[in-house]
Design an enzyme around this catalytic site. Structure first.
Site, PDB file in Angstrom:
ATOM      1  N   SER A 162       0.834  -1.202   0.000  1.00 21.03           N
ATOM      2  CA  SER A 162       0.000   0.000   0.000  1.00 21.03           C
ATOM      3  C   SER A 162       0.874   1.261   0.000  1.00 21.03           C
ATOM      4  O   SER A 162       1.957   1.258   0.598  1.00 21.03           O
ATOM      5  CB  SER A 162      -0.875  -0.026   1.256  1.00 21.03           C
ATOM      6  OG  SER A 162      -1.996   0.803   1.116  1.00 21.03           O
ATOM      7  N   CYS A 200       3.415   7.279   2.727  1.00 20.75           N
ATOM      8  CA  CYS A 200       4.246   8.474   2.817  1.00 20.75           C
ATOM      9  C   CYS A 200       5.431   8.186   3.737  1.00 20.75           C
ATOM     10  O   CYS A 200       5.249   7.600   4.810  1.00 20.75           O
ATOM     11  CB  CYS A 200       3.466   9.631   3.430  1.00 20.75           C
ATOM     12  SG  CYS A 200       2.139  10.240   2.400  1.00 20.75           S
ATOM     13  N   ALA A 245       2.041   8.482  -1.783  1.00 25.52           N
ATOM     14  CA  ALA A 245       1.376   9.659  -2.344  1.00 25.52           C
ATOM     15  C   ALA A 245       2.440  10.573  -2.944  1.00 25.52           C
ATOM     16  O   ALA A 245       3.302  11.077  -2.228  1.00 25.52           O
ATOM     17  CB  ALA A 245       0.596  10.376  -1.250  1.00 25.52           C
ATOM     18  N   GLN A 278       1.143   6.382  -6.631  1.00 23.65           N
ATOM     19  CA  GLN A 278      -0.090   7.064  -6.262  1.00 23.65           C
ATOM     20  C   GLN A 278       0.083   8.558  -6.512  1.00 23.65           C
ATOM     21  O   GLN A 278       0.933   9.204  -5.883  1.00 23.65           O
ATOM     22  CB  GLN A 278      -0.411   6.825  -4.782  1.00 23.65           C
ATOM     23  CG  GLN A 278      -1.793   7.325  -4.413  1.00 23.65           C
ATOM     24  CD  GLN A 278      -2.096   7.164  -2.939  1.00 23.65           C
ATOM     25  OE1 GLN A 278      -1.300   7.563  -2.087  1.00 23.65           O
ATOM     26  NE2 GLN A 278      -3.244   6.607  -2.628  1.00 23.65           N
ATOM     27  N   TYR A 335      -7.906  14.202   1.155  1.00 22.73           N
ATOM     28  CA  TYR A 335      -7.075  15.044   0.285  1.00 22.73           C
ATOM     29  C   TYR A 335      -7.926  15.630  -0.842  1.00 22.73           C
ATOM     30  O   TYR A 335      -9.132  15.419  -0.881  1.00 22.73           O
ATOM     31  CB  TYR A 335      -5.852  14.241  -0.187  1.00 22.73           C
ATOM     32  CG  TYR A 335      -5.000  13.835   1.009  1.00 22.73           C
ATOM     33  CD1 TYR A 335      -4.432  14.817   1.827  1.00 22.73           C
ATOM     34  CD2 TYR A 335      -4.837  12.508   1.378  1.00 22.73           C
ATOM     35  CE1 TYR A 335      -3.700  14.471   2.967  1.00 22.73           C
ATOM     36  CE2 TYR A 335      -4.102  12.152   2.516  1.00 22.73           C
ATOM     37  CZ  TYR A 335      -3.537  13.139   3.306  1.00 22.73           C
ATOM     38  OH  TYR A 335      -2.835  12.808   4.428  1.00 22.73           O
ATOM     39  N   LEU A 385      -6.052  -3.061   8.184  1.00 30.58           N
ATOM     40  CA  LEU A 385      -5.948  -4.101   9.203  1.00 30.58           C
ATOM     41  C   LEU A 385      -6.100  -5.500   8.621  1.00 30.58           C
ATOM     42  O   LEU A 385      -6.823  -6.339   9.170  1.00 30.58           O
ATOM     43  CB  LEU A 385      -6.923  -3.823  10.355  1.00 30.58           C
ATOM     44  CG  LEU A 385      -6.514  -2.615  11.230  1.00 30.58           C
ATOM     45  CD1 LEU A 385      -7.521  -2.392  12.351  1.00 30.58           C
ATOM     46  CD2 LEU A 385      -5.116  -2.786  11.820  1.00 30.58           C
TER      47      LEU A 385
END
Ligand code: FMN
Length: 370
Positions: A22, A25, A57, A100, A182, A301
């Site tokens: 995933s 940052c 990101a 991303q 965002y 999770l």
């Protein structure tokens, strides 16, 4: 047979398993440029066993960064800083590399999390954030600047330019960040979008700018390569964005041939109340998949191999993506493959680590000495 370790195809991109690292940052860039930290971090997690690694990101303009340490792709220097990292990944890993693309909107100009994460005032070296409306993220903060027509065009063009740079870098897939409060999410949510023009009010109007950005990026990136979208499926606030609106958004994205919806949640309001538990966002991925048939990625999770297997084997989602679990165990994919009877691609330098009870884990390997 493990479903998690079965292949999936997204346009011309073939993935050997259904696991993505995933986007995370790292708050370790300088002037938006990747640093030696990124070299280590990205190379390490490109060997996790996940078929796809998604770069954090990556912001399309300097004022669109969340923090001064956030990664960007908005000039030649930011592009050049990523090039050697990608070259190294390509040399040592078979993982596909997604990126991303993001714009922080009103959550820009924040301190890095380990410095508290709060707004950096302009007087202390911050910058003026932009947003759909002059509504601050947190009560009492100075308002962001509402984007006018020229501002909207600038931001959309910045996404297109970043997509072009990503293609030049050889990025395999893009994920548009339309989640976590965002900019794109700020347009979608009635909490942050109070516009009275064609970009605010009705659901159709609130979706207009994110869909324009998607169309522009899709047109700018090669048709052979996938473009997915990360969404927040709910604001976890009464009267905010919710799963029903998310499904309408997913339907619009499907019309535009989106390649995946990565189903996350929250981020637009400090008033959110999130009922955290293992796999708590999986029902969102499932609902989107059931309503639209779009390829979905479940996140949040997911930490156990059997849990991930159940999610994809039962058809609740097509893929899973892990963030913290991958930081904690950067060989998560290897360990999941060992548990589920899958196979992972591992560089020859590490072949000798294959457990004697797992002769097929790394596929066909051979080595000798004299
Ligand atoms: C250190 C860190 C950085 C993150 N940065 C991003 C990011 O750049 N983009 C994003 O969409 N989500 C980001 N997230 C959220 C994760 O991608 C993921 O959705 C979330 O942590 C839930 O998954 P997990 O339970 O597997 O950690 C970040 C999470 C962490 C822990």
């Amino acid at each position: 047979m493990s479903t998690l370790f079965s292949p999936i195809q997204l346009r011309d991109l073939k993935l050997a398993n259904r696991i993505m690292v995933s986007p995370m940052c790292q708050y370790s860039s300088e002037n938006g440029e990747a640093t030696d930290w990124h070299f280590t971090h990205i190379n390490s997690l490109a060997l996790s066993g996940a078929a796809m690694f998604c770069i954090e990101a990556t912001h399309v303009e300097a004022i669109g960064r969340i923090t001064p340490g956030c990664l960007g792709l908005y000039n030649d220097a930011t592009e050049a800083a990523l090039r050697p990292i990608l070259a190294s990944v390509r040399k040592h890993s078979h993982a596909a590399v997604a990126m991303q693309l993001a714009h922080a909107g009103r959550k820009g100009s924040s301190h890095v999390p380990w410095d508290g994460g709060q707004l950096i005032p302009i007087s202390e070296g911050g910058w003026q954030p932009v947003a759909p409306s002059a509504v601050p993220h947190k009560e009492g903060e100075p308002p962001p600047l509402a984007l006018d027509a020229a501002g909207l065009a600038r931001v959309c063009d910045a996404f297109v330019a970043a997509a072009g740079r990503a293609e030049r870098l050889g990025i395999d897939a893009l994920e548009l960040h339309s989640a976590h409060g965002y900019l794109m999410h700020q347009f979608l949510s009635p909490i942050s979008n109070r516009r009275t023009d064609q970009y605010g009010g009705s659901l159709e109007n609130r979706m207009r700018f994110p869909l324009e950005v998607f169309d522009a990026v899709r047109a700018a990136f090669p048709a052979s390569k996938p473009v997915g979208v990360r969404v927040s499926c709910t604001d976890w606030v009464e009267g905010g964005w919710d799963i029903h609106q998310t499904i309408e958004y997913a339907k619009e994205l499907k019309k535009r041939s989106v390649d995946w919806i990565d189903a996350s949640s929250g981020g637009v309001s400090p008033l959110q109340k999130i009922p955290l538990q293992p796999g708590y966002q999986v029902p969102f991925a499932q609902a989107i998949k059931e309503a639209t048939g779009v390829t979905t990625i479940a996140v949040g999770l997911i930490t156990e191999a059997k849990q991930a297997e159940e999610i994809v084997a039962s058809g609740k989602a097509d893929m899973v993506t892990l963030a913290r679990g991958m930081l904690y165990d950067p060989r998560w994919g290897w360990h999941a493959a060992a548990e589920l009877g899958g196979e992972v691609s591992v560089p020859p330098q590490y072949w000798r680590s294959q457990p004697p009870t797992q002769k097929a884990l790394f596929g066909k390997t051979s080595f000798g000495t004299r």
